[in-house]
Design an enzyme around this catalytic site. Structure first.
Site, PDB file in Angstrom:
ATOM      1  N   SER A  13      36.898  48.561  53.741  1.00 24.65           N
ATOM      2  CA  SER A  13      36.377  48.226  52.421  1.00 24.65           C
ATOM      3  C   SER A  13      35.277  47.441  52.404  1.00 24.65           C
ATOM      4  O   SER A  13      35.616  46.620  53.379  1.00 24.65           O
ATOM      5  CB  SER A  13      37.156  47.249  52.079  1.00 24.65           C
ATOM      6  OG  SER A  13      37.449  46.263  51.266  1.00 24.65           O
ATOM      7  N   ASN A  55      39.442  55.577  46.246  1.00 24.46           N
ATOM      8  CA  ASN A  55      38.209  55.471  44.940  1.00 24.46           C
ATOM      9  C   ASN A  55      37.419  56.392  44.312  1.00 24.46           C
ATOM     10  O   ASN A  55      36.939  56.973  44.050  1.00 24.46           O
ATOM     11  CB  ASN A  55      37.872  53.578  45.188  1.00 24.46           C
ATOM     12  CG  ASN A  55      39.232  53.357  44.628  1.00 24.46           C
ATOM     13  OD1 ASN A  55      39.843  53.163  44.284  1.00 24.46           O
ATOM     14  ND2 ASN A  55      39.038  51.853  45.144  1.00 24.46           N
ATOM     15  N   TRP A 181      44.247  39.141  45.691  1.00 27.00           N
ATOM     16  CA  TRP A 181      43.728  40.520  46.120  1.00 27.00           C
ATOM     17  C   TRP A 181      42.063  40.566  45.647  1.00 27.00           C
ATOM     18  O   TRP A 181      42.352  40.488  44.181  1.00 27.00           O
ATOM     19  CB  TRP A 181      44.755  41.391  45.323  1.00 27.00           C
ATOM     20  CG  TRP A 181      44.646  42.384  45.461  1.00 27.00           C
ATOM     21  CD1 TRP A 181      43.840  43.090  46.595  1.00 27.00           C
ATOM     22  CD2 TRP A 181      44.421  43.763  44.740  1.00 27.00           C
ATOM     23  NE1 TRP A 181      43.780  44.321  46.478  1.00 27.00           N
ATOM     24  CE2 TRP A 181      43.147  44.704  44.888  1.00 27.00           C
ATOM     25  CE3 TRP A 181      44.358  43.516  43.318  1.00 27.00           C
ATOM     26  CZ2 TRP A 181      43.614  46.014  44.630  1.00 27.00           C
ATOM     27  CZ3 TRP A 181      45.036  45.030  42.774  1.00 27.00           C
ATOM     28  CH2 TRP A 181      44.294  46.332  43.831  1.00 27.00           C
ATOM     29  N   GLY A 182      41.655  40.523  46.423  1.00 28.27           N
ATOM     30  CA  GLY A 182      39.849  41.413  46.057  1.00 28.27           C
ATOM     31  C   GLY A 182      39.014  40.145  45.763  1.00 28.27           C
ATOM     32  O   GLY A 182      39.666  38.908  46.025  1.00 28.27           O
TER      33      GLY A 182
END
Length: 195
Positions: A13, A55, A181-182
């Site tokens: 990621s 993605n 998240w993120g």
């Protein structure tokens, strides 16, 4: 009482890379500790019931993501180079070894720099060994852990616990009953920790 940030990440990621650029300083500013918890993003998606394409397979989405990644890297003033492959499972498992040696932050930071800063091929065991040595870890012991049934079992158990907790992607930061998240939620995380 010192709060713990449970940081769920996967070396696959780039957004986790960007979060790791800022998270250690955030933790120091807020008096928190980081518990590094590696996962497997494709597995996490399935565990959460998300069977859609990755993605990389959604062309309009990947175009926007690529632009966002470049913007974030420029904002954080860090290099961003896509790795030669996305085979990061050994590195995720190795993070558990580093955590057991109280070297998780150093290892995760150095590993992300190699994978996403330089763009190495994570399949190259010499890169993994070099990363271990750079942060003062025993490369032989780390690689033995990664290959061992015990190491793989620990990684499997860590992933299962993450998915049972509701982890569906990365980066995810848990503090108390709050989920962030993120990398773009780090400001919210810091505000929560300072309240």
């Amino acid at each position: 009482m010192t709060k713990t940030i449970d940081f769920y990440f996967d070396f696959i990621s780039p957004f986790s890379y960007l979060a790791q650029v800022k998270l250690p300083d955030l933790a120091r500013r807020t008096g928190c500790v980081i518990e590094y918890r590696p996962i497997d993003i494709p597995e996490a998606k399935i565990a959460a019931g998300n069977y859609g394409p990755s993605n990389r397979e959604v062309v309009p989405k990947i175009k926007v993501m690529m632009a966002d990644l470049e913007r974030w890297a420029a904002k954080y003033e860090v290099p961003l180079t896509f790795p030669a492959s996305f085979a990061c499972s050994d590195w995720n498992c190795a993070a558990l070894y580093a955590r057991g040696q109280d070297q998780a932050e150093a290892f995760v930071t150095a590993a992300y720099h190699r994978i996403w800063g330089i763009g190495i091929d994570p399949r190259d065991q010499n890169e993994l060994r070099g990363c271990a040595e750079d942060v003062g870890l025993d490369a032989d012991a780390l690689c033995e852990f990664v290959r061992s049934p015990a190491g793989q079992g620990e990684y499997r158990k860590a992933r299962t616990q993450a998915y049972q907790r509701g982890v569906f992607g990365a980066p995810m930061m848990f503090v108390d009953d709050q989920i962030f998240w993120g990398n773009d939620r780090l400001d919210f995380l810091e505000s929560y920790l300072l309240d």
